[in-house]
Design an enzyme around this catalytic site. Structure first.
Site, PDB file in Angstrom:
ATOM      1  N   HIS A 153       1.597 -15.770   9.589  1.00  0.00           N
ATOM      2  CA  HIS A 153       2.031 -14.863  10.665  1.00  0.00           C
ATOM      3  C   HIS A 153       3.097 -13.887  10.177  1.00  0.00           C
ATOM      4  O   HIS A 153       3.890 -13.374  10.968  1.00  0.00           O
ATOM      5  CB  HIS A 153       2.566 -15.645  11.870  1.00  0.00           C
ATOM      6  CG  HIS A 153       1.640 -16.699  12.377  1.00  0.00           C
ATOM      7  ND1 HIS A 153       0.612 -16.437  13.257  1.00  0.00           N
ATOM      8  CD2 HIS A 153       1.561 -18.030  12.104  1.00  0.00           C
ATOM      9  CE1 HIS A 153      -0.044 -17.548  13.515  1.00  0.00           C
ATOM     10  NE2 HIS A 153       0.508 -18.528  12.831  1.00  0.00           N
ATOM     11  N   SER A 274       9.003  12.560  -2.287  1.00  0.00           N
ATOM     12  CA  SER A 274       8.962  13.275  -1.021  1.00  0.00           C
ATOM     13  C   SER A 274       9.322  14.733  -1.247  1.00  0.00           C
ATOM     14  O   SER A 274      10.178  15.048  -2.089  1.00  0.00           O
ATOM     15  CB  SER A 274       9.947  12.649  -0.032  1.00  0.00           C
ATOM     16  OG  SER A 274      10.169  13.505   1.073  1.00  0.00           O
ATOM     17  N   LYS A 280      13.141   9.160  -2.050  1.00  0.00           N
ATOM     18  CA  LYS A 280      11.923   8.413  -1.754  1.00  0.00           C
ATOM     19  C   LYS A 280      11.109   8.078  -3.002  1.00  0.00           C
ATOM     20  O   LYS A 280      11.001   8.869  -3.936  1.00  0.00           O
ATOM     21  CB  LYS A 280      11.033   9.197  -0.786  1.00  0.00           C
ATOM     22  CG  LYS A 280      11.613   9.397   0.597  1.00  0.00           C
ATOM     23  CD  LYS A 280      11.780   8.068   1.332  1.00  0.00           C
ATOM     24  CE  LYS A 280      10.469   7.378   1.620  1.00  0.00           C
ATOM     25  NZ  LYS A 280       9.576   8.155   2.486  1.00  0.00           N
ATOM     26  N   GLU A 287      -1.420   3.015  -0.784  1.00  0.00           N
ATOM     27  CA  GLU A 287      -1.834   3.483   0.544  1.00  0.00           C
ATOM     28  C   GLU A 287      -3.227   4.102   0.513  1.00  0.00           C
ATOM     29  O   GLU A 287      -4.010   3.954   1.457  1.00  0.00           O
ATOM     30  CB  GLU A 287      -0.808   4.486   1.070  1.00  0.00           C
ATOM     31  CG  GLU A 287       0.519   3.834   1.420  1.00  0.00           C
ATOM     32  CD  GLU A 287       1.611   4.839   1.762  1.00  0.00           C
ATOM     33  OE1 GLU A 287       2.679   4.411   2.206  1.00  0.00           O
ATOM     34  OE2 GLU A 287       1.398   6.061   1.571  1.00  0.00           O
TER      35      GLU A 287
END
Length: 456
Positions: A153, A274, A280, A287
């Site tokens: 979980h 970024s 970043k 992704e």
């Protein structure tokens, strides 16, 4: 191509919608190979002359050299790769080219060529899976004793080893590999000779062309031969599940690389920055692997929906069978390569992972197991440890930071030796059952996996 049946040409929109060369040009190698095998068989069987068979073969060999060096020059008027090859053959050798299509149809021609392409695609994917598996095995062996939190979980559950966690993805890839292998074995029946849908009256030798093209045998029903696209569905189903497995691993990399977790640092090679925030380091490769899985699953659904309402035998709808396959194949290949690279290069923060593994009372089950092994029914032991967890939380400490007297105030049967079970190192070492997370089990699992790879 249509001869005397039609008095006029197609409308421009009809020409556009009917053309598939932009997609199916990728199967030119398979089409040329199948055509050469078919021509050789026609010559051997005396269906065409030996001179025509030789001229056709030489012309097809020249076309293969042209396409390999310069690519396919697309002409929408020629519709597909099959007519491009036949048209170019006629330019090279003249009227004898028209005899190539004796005893075959584009229906069995495309089914054969596409099967050969999918067969090659499976071989490429299996090799890519093997490469990704090898990267996982190397890192699993390296981190056989590196402790990390195990989650259920997405809550801290029990400590595990990083090597064991990575080996879970190896198991997924092995199943993926087996599904592709099964699909390959199932598709390897040759449809050439089924012609349009009913077979042919010419005395062809289907066994000869099947053997020449590397098939294991012949398709048994001519109607099914030209309408079957199960082999494409099989590929896409295996690809969809493989991409889902890659997506799950990619998701973990994304989570682990976030600052609240801090389990890994993504190397520059697998990150982007970024345009506005200099701080970043974005996990874009992971992704994109995660995102590609959505398209691959969509490709599977697209083909299933395309097939669901088709009466036998061939229908032009099947012209749209290649785009989903090619899209999924390209995405899966680059996803496997990206994931193999990321796994090989990830920089794990072992200290951070161990610290998180020790938090959240992750060794509570170990105390419950100790009590159960002492003769206390496990359900009662579960309640005892639950009270100990509540006491630790009330005090603001981890379970292993309670003193023996505090434990015995909860239940006097908790002995000093029980406290030794509460370290994360002791916990993972004790999980030595088959398939467990103990470092010795991870090392054995990696060795067994490498032995299995050698036996393939």
């Amino acid at each position: 191509m249509w001869g005397g049946r039609f008095g006029g040409g197609p409308a421009e929109v009809m020409r556009a919608i009917n053309s598939s060369i932009a997609t199916d040009k990728r199967i030119w190698r398979e089409d040329v190979a199948a055509s050469r095998a078919h021509a050789a068989m026609l010559g051997t069987q005396g269906i065409i002359s030996a001179d025509d068979a030789a001229a056709i073969d030489q012309g097809l060999a020249a076309i293969a050299d042209e396409f390999a060096s310069r690519g396919v020059a697309e002409d929408s008027a020629l519709e597909d790769i099959h007519m491009h090859v036949e048209h170019r053959l006629a330019e090279l050798i003249g009227p004898a080219a028209g005899r190539l299509h004796t005893a075959r149809s584009r229906n069995d021609q495309v089914a054969t060529s596409f099967k050969m392409f999918v067969r090659g695609a499976i071989d490429d994917v299996v090799a890519a899976i093997d490469h990704c598996e090898a990267a996982i095995l190397d890192r699993a062996e390296e981190h056989a004793a590196t402790i990390m939190p195990g989650f259920t979980h997405l809550q801290s559950a029990q400590p595990v080893t990083l090597g064991h966690h990575l080996m879970a993805y190896r198991e997924m890839l092995v199943r993926d590999r087996s599904r592709f292998a099964d699909a390959r074995a199932r598709l390897n029946q040759c449809p050439l000779g089924a012609a349009a849908l009913a077979g042919t009256s010419f005395p062809i030798d289907r066994d000869a062309t099947s053997t020449a093209l590397g098939f294991d045998g012949l398709t048994a029903n001519s109607v099914d031969s030209v309408s079957d696209r199960d082999f494409v569905v099989d590929y896409l189903a295996a690809a969809a599940l493989c991409s889902v497995h890659l997506s799950r691993l990619a998701e973990e990399v994304i989570i682990w690389a976030s600052q609240p977790f801090g389990f890994v640092v993504l190397p520059d090679a697998w990150s982007t920055g970024s345009s506005i925030m200099p701080n970043k380091r974005n996990p874009d490769a992971a992704e994109l692997v995660r995102g590609h899985s959505a398209r691959i699953v969509g490709d599977l659904v697209a083909l299933l929906v395309l097939l669901k309402g088709l009466p036998l035998a061939y229908a032009k709808d099947l012209q749209d069978d290649k785009a989903p396959l090619l899209d999924a194949h390209d995405l899966l290949m680059i996803s496997l390569a990206a994931m193999a690279g990321m796994v090989a290069d990830l920089q794990f923060d072992a200290a951070r992972m161990r610290a998180v593994a020790a938090a959240g009372h992750a060794t509570a089950t170990d105390l419950a197991d100790w009590l159960a092994a002492s003769g206390i029914p496990f359900r009662e032991a579960h309640h005892i440890v639950g009270r100990a967890v509540a006491a630790a939380e009330a005090k603001g400490v981890n379970l292993d930071q309670l003193s023996l007297s505090e434990f015995q105030a909860i239940d006097p049967r908790i002995g000093a030796e029980a406290l030794e079970r509460l370290t994360v190192e002791s916990s993972v070492a004790s999980r030595s059952s088959a398939g467990g997370t103990a470092p010795e089990r991870v090392i054995a699992a990696v060795a067994a996996a490498r032995a299995a790879r050698r036996d393939r």
